[in-house]
Every structure is written in C-alpha cells, then in structure tokens.
Motif scaffolding. Structure first.
Motif, PDB file in Angstrom:
ATOM      1  N   GLN A 225      -4.862   5.207   6.498  1.00  0.00           N
ATOM      2  CA  GLN A 225      -5.775   4.207   6.343  1.00  0.00           C
ATOM      3  C   GLN A 225      -6.224   4.013   5.174  1.00  0.00           C
ATOM      4  OE1 GLN A 225      -9.188   4.993   8.989  1.00  0.00           O
ATOM      5  NE2 GLN A 225      -7.713   6.038  10.655  1.00  0.00           N
ATOM      6  N   MET A 226      -6.502   2.490   4.656  1.00  0.00           N
ATOM      7  CA  MET A 226      -6.946   2.071   3.367  1.00  0.00           C
ATOM      8  C   MET A 226      -7.527   0.676   3.280  1.00  0.00           C
ATOM      9  SD  MET A 226      -3.471   1.235   1.407  1.00  0.00           S
ATOM     10  CE  MET A 226      -2.915   2.885   1.320  1.00  0.00           C
ATOM     11  N   PRO A 227      -8.402   0.360   2.579  1.00  0.00           N
ATOM     12  CA  PRO A 227      -8.855  -0.996   2.526  1.00  0.00           C
ATOM     13  C   PRO A 227      -7.861  -1.970   2.577  1.00  0.00           C
ATOM     14  CG  PRO A 227      -9.578   0.084   0.647  1.00  0.00           C
ATOM     15  CD  PRO A 227      -8.861   0.951   1.560  1.00  0.00           C
ATOM     16  N   SER A 228      -7.977  -3.168   2.912  1.00  0.00           N
ATOM     17  CA  SER A 228      -6.886  -4.418   2.899  1.00  0.00           C
ATOM     18  C   SER A 228      -6.809  -4.966   1.380  1.00  0.00           C
ATOM     19  CB  SER A 228      -6.975  -5.206   3.981  1.00  0.00           C
ATOM     20  OG  SER A 228      -8.249  -5.888   4.199  1.00  0.00           O
ATOM     21  N   LYS A 229      -8.001  -5.346   0.804  1.00  0.00           N
ATOM     22  CA  LYS A 229      -8.012  -6.241  -0.204  1.00  0.00           C
ATOM     23  C   LYS A 229      -8.797  -5.406  -1.452  1.00  0.00           C
ATOM     24  CE  LYS A 229      -7.184 -10.483   2.285  1.00  0.00           C
ATOM     25  NZ  LYS A 229      -7.777 -11.703   2.656  1.00  0.00           N
ATOM     26  N   PRO A 230      -8.584  -4.237  -1.831  1.00  0.00           N
ATOM     27  CA  PRO A 230      -9.431  -3.901  -3.013  1.00  0.00           C
ATOM     28  C   PRO A 230      -9.185  -4.725  -4.038  1.00  0.00           C
ATOM     29  CG  PRO A 230      -7.551  -2.633  -2.820  1.00  0.00           C
ATOM     30  CD  PRO A 230      -7.538  -3.507  -1.688  1.00  0.00           C
ATOM     31  N   ARG A 231     -10.548  -4.602  -5.003  1.00  0.00           N
ATOM     32  CA  ARG A 231     -10.497  -5.152  -6.422  1.00  0.00           C
ATOM     33  C   ARG A 231     -10.639  -4.156  -7.374  1.00  0.00           C
ATOM     34  NH1 ARG A 231     -11.706 -10.575  -6.094  1.00  0.00           N
ATOM     35  NH2 ARG A 231     -11.234 -11.759  -4.130  1.00  0.00           N
ATOM     36  N   LEU A 232     -10.364  -4.683  -8.715  1.00  0.00           N
ATOM     37  CA  LEU A 232     -10.638  -3.812  -9.893  1.00  0.00           C
ATOM     38  C   LEU A 232     -11.853  -3.193  -9.899  1.00  0.00           C
ATOM     39  CD1 LEU A 232      -8.824  -5.734 -12.662  1.00  0.00           C
ATOM     40  CD2 LEU A 232      -8.065  -3.557 -11.605  1.00  0.00           C
ATOM     41  N   ARG A 233     -12.247  -1.975 -10.188  1.00  0.00           N
ATOM     42  CA  ARG A 233     -13.185  -1.228 -10.362  1.00  0.00           C
ATOM     43  C   ARG A 233     -14.154  -0.859  -8.896  1.00  0.00           C
ATOM     44  NH1 ARG A 233     -17.589  -3.591 -12.568  1.00  0.00           N
ATOM     45  NH2 ARG A 233     -18.639  -1.568 -13.058  1.00  0.00           N
ATOM     46  N   VAL A 280     -11.229   1.893  -9.281  1.00  0.00           N
ATOM     47  CA  VAL A 280      -9.792   1.497  -9.144  1.00  0.00           C
ATOM     48  C   VAL A 280      -9.297   0.467 -10.508  1.00  0.00           C
ATOM     49  CG1 VAL A 280      -8.271  -0.048  -7.779  1.00  0.00           C
ATOM     50  CG2 VAL A 280      -9.799   1.486  -6.659  1.00  0.00           C
ATOM     51  N   SER A 281      -8.093   1.057 -10.950  1.00  0.00           N
ATOM     52  CA  SER A 281      -7.576   0.238 -11.966  1.00  0.00           C
ATOM     53  C   SER A 281      -6.233  -0.189 -11.532  1.00  0.00           C
ATOM     54  CB  SER A 281      -7.404   1.156 -13.209  1.00  0.00           C
ATOM     55  OG  SER A 281      -6.620   2.310 -13.141  1.00  0.00           O
ATOM     56  N   GLN A 282      -5.612  -1.018 -12.552  1.00  0.00           N
ATOM     57  CA  GLN A 282      -4.093  -1.450 -12.108  1.00  0.00           C
ATOM     58  C   GLN A 282      -2.836  -0.113 -12.197  1.00  0.00           C
ATOM     59  OE1 GLN A 282      -3.027  -4.253 -11.600  1.00  0.00           O
ATOM     60  NE2 GLN A 282      -4.873  -5.665 -12.073  1.00  0.00           N
ATOM     61  N   SER A 283      -3.492   0.746 -12.790  1.00  0.00           N
ATOM     62  CA  SER A 283      -2.374   2.379 -12.621  1.00  0.00           C
ATOM     63  C   SER A 283      -2.550   2.874 -11.323  1.00  0.00           C
ATOM     64  CB  SER A 283      -2.827   3.042 -13.795  1.00  0.00           C
ATOM     65  OG  SER A 283      -4.102   3.690 -13.501  1.00  0.00           O
ATOM     66  N   ASP A 284      -3.299   2.258 -10.093  1.00  0.00           N
ATOM     67  CA  ASP A 284      -3.247   2.869  -9.074  1.00  0.00           C
ATOM     68  C   ASP A 284      -2.696   2.362  -7.835  1.00  0.00           C
ATOM     69  OD1 ASP A 284      -5.407   5.002  -9.497  1.00  0.00           O
ATOM     70  OD2 ASP A 284      -6.751   3.609  -9.782  1.00  0.00           O
ATOM     71  N   GLU A 285      -2.131   0.781  -8.445  1.00  0.00           N
ATOM     72  CA  GLU A 285      -1.031   0.162  -7.490  1.00  0.00           C
ATOM     73  C   GLU A 285      -0.145   1.074  -7.310  1.00  0.00           C
ATOM     74  OE1 GLU A 285      -0.431  -3.624  -9.098  1.00  0.00           O
ATOM     75  OE2 GLU A 285      -2.060  -4.635  -8.007  1.00  0.00           O
ATOM     76  N   GLY A 286       0.636   0.892  -6.034  1.00  0.00           N
ATOM     77  CA  GLY A 286       1.765   1.267  -5.469  1.00  0.00           C
ATOM     78  C   GLY A 286       2.044   1.941  -4.022  1.00  0.00           C
ATOM     79  N   GLN A 301       2.918   3.273   2.375  1.00  0.00           N
ATOM     80  CA  GLN A 301       2.267   2.004   2.612  1.00  0.00           C
ATOM     81  C   GLN A 301       1.768   1.178   1.242  1.00  0.00           C
ATOM     82  OE1 GLN A 301      -1.034   2.240   5.289  1.00  0.00           O
ATOM     83  NE2 GLN A 301      -1.878   0.449   4.991  1.00  0.00           N
ATOM     84  N   SER A 302       2.035   0.120   1.177  1.00  0.00           N
ATOM     85  CA  SER A 302       1.546  -0.366  -0.256  1.00  0.00           C
ATOM     86  C   SER A 302       0.205  -0.736  -0.583  1.00  0.00           C
ATOM     87  CB  SER A 302       2.159  -1.930  -0.622  1.00  0.00           C
ATOM     88  OG  SER A 302       1.692  -2.956   0.377  1.00  0.00           O
ATOM     89  N   PHE A 303      -0.189  -0.391  -1.976  1.00  0.00           N
ATOM     90  CA  PHE A 303      -1.695  -0.440  -2.361  1.00  0.00           C
ATOM     91  C   PHE A 303      -1.823  -1.344  -3.354  1.00  0.00           C
ATOM     92  CE2 PHE A 303      -5.429   1.195  -4.599  1.00  0.00           C
ATOM     93  CZ  PHE A 303      -6.286   0.995  -3.499  1.00  0.00           C
ATOM     94  N   PHE A 304      -2.166  -2.777  -3.185  1.00  0.00           N
ATOM     95  CA  PHE A 304      -2.247  -3.673  -4.042  1.00  0.00           C
ATOM     96  C   PHE A 304      -3.710  -4.117  -4.296  1.00  0.00           C
ATOM     97  CE2 PHE A 304      -2.507  -8.489  -5.128  1.00  0.00           C
ATOM     98  CZ  PHE A 304      -1.482  -8.366  -6.393  1.00  0.00           C
ATOM     99  N   ILE A 305      -4.025  -4.162  -5.853  1.00  0.00           N
ATOM    100  CA  ILE A 305      -5.204  -4.421  -6.378  1.00  0.00           C
ATOM    101  C   ILE A 305      -5.244  -5.940  -6.769  1.00  0.00           C
ATOM    102  CG2 ILE A 305      -6.852  -3.526  -8.184  1.00  0.00           C
ATOM    103  CD1 ILE A 305      -5.188  -0.948  -7.982  1.00  0.00           C
ATOM    104  N   ASN A 306      -6.236  -6.456  -6.727  1.00  0.00           N
ATOM    105  CA  ASN A 306      -6.965  -8.065  -6.915  1.00  0.00           C
ATOM    106  C   ASN A 306      -7.610  -7.850  -8.029  1.00  0.00           C
ATOM    107  OD1 ASN A 306      -5.417  -9.756  -4.732  1.00  0.00           O
ATOM    108  ND2 ASN A 306      -6.456  -7.922  -3.385  1.00  0.00           N
ATOM    109  N   ALA A 307      -8.029  -8.951  -8.506  1.00  0.00           N
ATOM    110  CA  ALA A 307      -8.582  -9.066  -9.799  1.00  0.00           C
ATOM    111  C   ALA A 307     -10.178  -8.745  -9.430  1.00  0.00           C
ATOM    112  CB  ALA A 307      -8.672 -10.486 -10.289  1.00  0.00           C
ATOM    113  N   GLU A 308     -10.903  -8.334 -10.459  1.00  0.00           N
ATOM    114  CA  GLU A 308     -12.119  -7.788 -10.402  1.00  0.00           C
ATOM    115  C   GLU A 308     -13.275  -8.918  -9.665  1.00  0.00           C
ATOM    116  OE1 GLU A 308     -15.752  -5.951 -13.151  1.00  0.00           O
ATOM    117  OE2 GLU A 308     -13.724  -6.101 -13.965  1.00  0.00           O
ATOM    118  N   ARG A 309     -13.870  -8.641  -8.668  1.00  0.00           N
ATOM    119  CA  ARG A 309     -14.880  -9.545  -8.108  1.00  0.00           C
ATOM    120  C   ARG A 309     -16.003  -9.666  -8.827  1.00  0.00           C
ATOM    121  NH1 ARG A 309     -14.798  -7.790  -2.825  1.00  0.00           N
ATOM    122  NH2 ARG A 309     -13.702  -5.919  -3.042  1.00  0.00           N
TER     123      ARG A 309
END
Length: 758
Positions: A225-233, A280-286, A301-309
């Motif tokens: 389980q992981m959040p669907s739309k994480p953002r930077l930081r 969270v940072s960009q290096s945590d994507e994968g 399961q993919s973990f995609f990071i969006n821009a900081e909110r």
C-alpha cells in the motif's frame, strides 16, 4: 482541375451521401435504396473514394483520412485540405500504397478541420469529404477494481468514453514508459492477471480518442500500500502486509531499501511492516515491492512523484479581541483533510495537536499556529507559522519614578509599566511615545539626561509567555522644560541686632520633590564668588525656607535645589544680601566701578567703607530726570576733583587741601575720622527698605617720573561730604581718589587720596 460537370457531380454525390445517411432522419428503407443507387452512380463516375471519420473529432484525437482507388495508380494521388496539399510532419504521417493514400493525424488540432480531397498529379479531383473538429478535448476515464493482482486472481479495468462502444487497450511496463503493448480486447472492460501500467482509448469510424488516465496495477503475492499522488517533500508511508512473524523487505527497482535518516522502517504488527520516507525527493521515484526473505521478490508497483504542492496559512487578524476569536485558513493543494498545531514558542519542538481537521478554524487563545495536510499514508510539509496574541483585561498603567510628569532638561526619570499580576521574567513590554514605537522591551524605561525631544505622550502594554497581551495603557504626558534657576529672597534686608534672617528659595514649577541647599557667598580677589555650604546642612533641607541667626555684618547668600537619585541640581540662585546697620557693613556693595587712566571694568568684591563710594536710593524708584541730574552732579564733582589734583601736582605743593570747606550746595571736605563719625551718627536708612542702586568708584592717578627734582610730598587724604536729605530717601556716596607719584630712585613717592561722601 476537372470540368464543371465533374465538380457538379462530385458535389451531388457528397450531398446525397450526407443527406441519405441514417443520421439524416429519413425512412431507413428509403435511405438504403437511395444510398445504393448513389454509390453505384458515383462509383461509375469516379475511380477514387475518400474515407474519413463521420463524427466530429475532438482536440487530441487520433484520426485517419484515406484515399482508395481500384483501377488507377494511387502513387499519383495526393490529399488536399482546403485546396492545399497536406505535407508530412511530426503529427501528420502519410503512407502510400498501390491502392491507398493514408493520412494519420496523431493529435488533432483546430487547423486539421476542413474539406479533404483526393487530387491527382494532373489536377483532377476524384473525391472530397469534410472533417469537423470540436474546440475541446474528450474526457476518458479508466478505473480498476484493485491496484493489486492477488495470487491466482484477476483485476477488472473499466474504460468509459461518451458515445463510444469500442475501445483500444494499452499496457506499459510503467505508466510513464513510452513503449506500449496494444491488447486484443475491444470492449469497455478488461480483465487482467498481470501487473503494469494500463490505459485505454475510444475507437469509432477511423477515429481514436486521446488516452485515458493511467492505472498502475501491481502483480504481487503480498499487498503493498502507498499513496496515489505524493508530492515533493511529502512524508510518505509504504505498507507491506505478509505472513505472520516473517521477515519482510522493501525493494526499489529490485534493490533492497536500506534504513537511513530519511528512510525508516517500523513493524506495526505481526504481519505489517511500514517504510516511511520523511521527505520525498525525485530520487525516491521507481518501482517498489515487498517480499519474504531476500530471495522472494514480487512484481513491483510504481511510485511516481509530482511537483511540490503549495501550502499557506493565513489569518484575518493576529490579535484576538477581549473574549473574541480570530479565523485561521490553511490552503493546501490537492488535500481534503488537515491537521492543526499550537505551540507556546516558535523555537520549541513541543506542540499541541488540535481536534479540528477542516480547512478553516477559529481560535480564542494566543500561541504559534501551523497546519499540514493529512491523507492516508501521506503527510504534507508543515505550513508557515502564524503568531496569534490574546488580549486580556488586566490593563497596564504607566507610572513615573519619581512621580513627576514635568521635569527639567538634564534630569533623569524612569517610566514603569505596571500590571496587577506578579511580573514574570519571560514577559516583554512594548512602549510608544506619541505614536512612535520605542526600541526598549523592558518593564522599566529609563530616561537619562532628559532633553526636550523626550517630551510626549507615553503608553505601554505587556506581552506574556502564553502569547497574551494587555490592552494599551492610558497616556501619560511627560513635559521637559528648561533647567531651573531658583530665586533667593532675604527678609529683612537690613540686619537688626539680635534678629534672625529668613531665606526663601523659590523654584518655578515643577516644585515637587526638591531638597534645598544653602550657601554663603564669599567674594574672591578675581571679583567672583565662591559658595560655602552652611554648617550642618550637608543634606539640605526639605523646605524651601531657612532661618539664619547671629549675623553681625553684611552677608551674601545663594541657594540651589536638588532632587532624584542620583541627585539633579538646579543652577545657583543670584546672590541675596542682608545688610548690617553699621556704616562698614552698609558699604558692602553688589557692583564696583574701578577707574584708572587707561581702563574701566566691573567686578564683584567686598571692600571696607573707607575705600568705596556708595549710592543708595530709597525703595521708591527714582524718575529718569532725577537719575540724569544725579549723574551730572557726580561727573561735575569728579571733574573738579581731577582738576584740583592736577593743579596740586603742577604747583608741587605738599598739602592740597588742609581744611574743610562747606559750600552752599552742601558739599563738605572732611578728614577720615569725620566721615567715620558721621557714618556712625545715624546717616543711614532704617527699616525694611533696600537699596535699588549701589555704586562704588575708585579713581587712581598714576604719574611717570619727571626730570625735575621735587620735594617729597606727604600723603594726604581729603574727604568731601555731600549731604542730601529728604523725607523719603537718603543717598550716600563714598569716593576715594588716590594720587600716585613716581620720582627718581632717590625720591620716595606717596599717594594722595580724596574720599568724598555724597
């Protein structure tokens, strides 16, 4: 281009085809017969047909426009739009075969709408059709029954596009991968057993819609389980559920995740392990997965990071009114639930979590507030801090110490901000002078060496440790005036035997808080005074009056005052005199006039009655005419004396004046003893009258050595007495005239003097 007859036929075929289609609303059987007739008719007149979507295209759709010919070489046919040949580019691909010319538009734009035609290289037009384009995109939605394919199970995907019955399904290794696989399923539902990134598009009549949202499906034996739309930081938690009491591991891109300061593991139960990424940072994507032991790794399961909110906390007021509230608003992008904090200091790590979880809250207590977004397995960064102060009723009062509000330039004063409650060392204070904020934050505001710029209206208020603030105090007016010069009065002015003398030191307002110091004025040879503090009065007196006893001669006094700690002293007062009743003391002057043949100056001194000339008028002020007359008389007599002395000098006689002469104008020349006797016989003013003008004059004549031998002369002093009597006043004048002669070394010189009492 073809002949007019051909154009007319083409137009007729297109027009009839459009108006006999099922969408035209005509009878189906009639439409079918007419369409068949037109098709046979048009085919017999044309060797080429054109195919294009019969429905309106939307922005972003993929469209195919195709020219088809059966009995001619299509290599010599081109597609035109609005009478302009279509050329290939990044979004327009043209492919020609023996029987077709096909245009693929990967993403339709408004410029792609218009009339398309198949035209030969010789200019002949064979077929024509219009492509209509909406000025908006389509909404394609893809949903899934689960994000994880269970062991030996399936997940169902559903694609919805309004007006479409057929669909195209795509599968990627991840949702952001450029490579994809086109699946065979054509319906709106797809059952899958493999993980990956899935998307879909609607398909109809040579048109394919834009792609839907991507859905990542994890194919694993252990739920991750992981959040669907994480953002930077953001702070993100990944949760893995496995068999009881088994060692569970997290993997990123098939590499085990190690514990560090930003990645922390925690077993929350016998079957659950969580991985928390604090920021969270960009290096945590994968691609993340979890498994049992280090050898059992399940599909990722993919973990995609969006821009900081964006996160911002605002308030409608930073000061809570008495028994009121203020409103705080927490604005966080793409978050529904919120978490609120209250601290007692911006520097402390301790905080109180409030119960509210809404975007806006109302608070009635002071403190440092902040907020953050809170979703399942996700926490946003904390917002900015907002300090709120709570107004309390325990108002402050400004108290001056000493209790003076009118002070002199150079004095010192402290203003104290008092409240009813006991002071706390953590409290701070705010001061204002006439609306200007002062730099001090202490309870006591000290003003040293006051100047007029310190005048103004002072107010204060108190800020407490719990972010409480009092109301502003009432204004206190502080007035700084010029430095004080006291005035000394002496009563009586003339000394009577055995009587005491009262001294009074008067100070202009402010008159509070003074101690008074009393001094005797002692004349100096320089003509100035030195001040001797009266015996036994080193600490001064609390009262502005003081009595002096046992005086026997003329004496001068001064006073000054002091107050505060350290003491602030006023200037010395001008001297005040008590005059004795004897002649000697009456000759004590205020101002002396010394005359020589070369200079004239005014000095202050004390002299004997034998040496000075004193003029004393009555208390009643003389008229200007009388003053002028007296001055004229004095100058005339002085000139006569000078002429007589000069005559004596020239004649070289021993004694210039050897007898007393009484003139009709009451001028009498007497010797020194006669003057003394007359003075003691009562020629003075008694009572409380004081002299208005007292003048002392000394006239000295200095002669240089002469060549002639002269007989030594004895020193002779001649006194002249001029008596003027009236019922209201008595005027007394003393004058001494000294003649100085200097002879040769063998001749002794003597001085001659004339004392005159007027």
């Amino acid at each position: 281009m073809g002949s007019p007859q051909v154009w007319t036929l083409l137009f007729s075929c297109e027009y009839l085809h459009f108006n006999t289609s099922p969408e035209s609303g005509l009878c189906p059987l009639f439409s079918l017969l007419i369409s068949g007739l037109i098709a046979v008719l048009c085919q017999s007149t044309q060797g080429v047909t054109i195919e294009a979507p019969s429905i309106w295209a939307s922005l972003g759709d993929s469209v195919i426009v195709r020219c088809v010919g059966t009995d001619m070489d299509m290599e010599k046919v081109n597609l035109f739009i609005n009478n302009k040949m279509v050329t290939a580019d990044a979004s327009h691909q043209i492919r020609k075969t023996k029987n077709t010319v096909e245009l693929r538009i990967s993403s339709v734009s408004l410029s792609d709408g218009g009339d398309y035609a198949c035209v030969s290289n010789y200019g002949g037009t064979y077929a024509q059709k219009t492509l209509w384009v909406y000025n908006q995109g389509r909404s394609i939605q893809l949903s899934s029954s689960s994000s994880i394919v269970p062991a030996q199970g399936i997940v169902t995907l559903i694609c919805f596009a309004k007006g479409f019955a057929n669909y195209r399904w795509l599968r990627r290794s991840s949702h952001n991968s450029p490579d994809f696989e086109i699946l065979e399923e054509k319906t709106d539902r797809l059952s899958i057993t493999r993980g990956g990134g899935y998307s879909c598009s609607g398909v109809k009549d040579m048109l394919i819609t834009n792609e839907s949202n991507a859905v990542d499906i994890s194919e694993t034996g252990l739920p991750l389980q992981m959040p669907s739309k994480p953002r930077l930081r953001d702070t993100v938690t990944l949760r893995c559920v496995g068999p009881s009491n088994k060692q569970l591991y997290f993997y990123k891109d098939r590499v085990i995740v190690k514990n560090d300061t930003n990645h922390q593991f925690k077993r929350t139960s016998e079957t659950t392990v969580e991985l928390t990424i604090l920021s969270v940072s960009q290096s945590d994507e994968g691609w993340y997965s979890c498994g049992i032991d280090e050898t059992t790794i399940y599909s990722a399961q993919s973990f995609f990071i969006n821009a900081e909110r964006s996160i911002k906390l605002t308030t409608d007021n930073i000061l809570i009114p008495v028994r009121g509230t203020v409103t705080l608003s927490c604005q966080i992008e793409a978050i529904q639930k919120h978490e609120w904090f209250r601290r007692t200091s911006a520097q402390t790590s301790h905080f109180e979590i409030l119960k509210e979880d809404t975007k806006t809250i109302s608070v009635q207590h002071g403190g440092v507030y902040s907020c953050r977004g809170k979703e399942e397995l996700l926490l946003t960064p904390e917002s900015n801090y907002v300090t709120i102060l709570e107004t309390v009723l325990n108002g402050a009062v400004v108290k001056p110490e000493p209790d003076w509000t009118q002070v002199f330039v150079g004095e010192s004063l402290s203003l104290r901000c008092d409240v009813k409650e006991k002071e706390n060392s953590q409290w701070t204070y705010e001061w204002k002078r006439s609306g200007i904020t002062l730099s001090t934050t202490t309870r006591e505001y000290t003003l040293s060496n006051l100047s007029k710029s310190d005048s103004g209206n002072y107010i204060c208020r108190e800020t407490r440790e719990a972010y409480q603030i009092t109301l502003w105090s009432q204004e206190i007016r502080l007035q700084v005036i010029d430095k004080a010069v006291p005035v000394l009065s002496v009563s009586p002015s003339w000394l009577s035997p055995g009587a005491s003398v009262s001294l009074k030191c008067n100070i202009t307002a402010p008159s509070a808080g003074w101690r008074f110091y009393w001094y005797r004025a002692v004349p100096l040879p320089s003509g100035l005074y030195s001040y001797e503090l009266l015996t036994g009065l080193t600490s001064g007196t609390a009262h502005a009056s003081f009595s002096v006893h046992d005086l026997s001669s003329t004496t001068g006094f001064v006073c000054r005052a002091a107050r505060g700690n350290p003491e602030f002293f006023t200037e010395y007062s001008p001297p005040g005199f008590i005059w004795s009743a004897d002649a000697g003391s009456r000759a004590a002057p205020d101002v002396f006039l010394t005359l020589t043949t070369s200079t004239m100056s005014t000095v202050s001194a004390w002299t004997s009655p034998e040496s000075w000339l004193s003029v004393r008028s009555s208390e009643k002020r003389s008229s200007p005419v009388l003053v002028i007359v007296l001055i004229a008389v004095f100058l005339t007599l002085l000139l006569l004396i000078l002429l007589l002395l000069l005559w004596c000098y020239r004649k070289n006689k021993g004694l210039c004046f050897n007898k007393s002469v009484m003139y009709n104008s009451s001028v009498t020349f007497m010797n020194e003893s006669q003057v003394t006797n007359q003075s003691s016989s009562g020629d003075h003013v008694t009572g409380n009258s004081t002299p208005d003008e007292i003048t002392y004059s000394q006239v000295e004549f200095k002669h240089k050595n002469v060549k002639k031998n002269r007989k030594q002369e004895d020193e002779v002093c001649v006194y002249s007495n001029v008596l003027r009597h009236s019922a209201a006043d008595v005027d007394v004048m003393y004058a001494q005239v000294n003649l100085h002669r200097k002879g040769k070394a063998k001749v002794k010189s003597k001085d001659q003097g004339v004392d005159i009492l007027l």
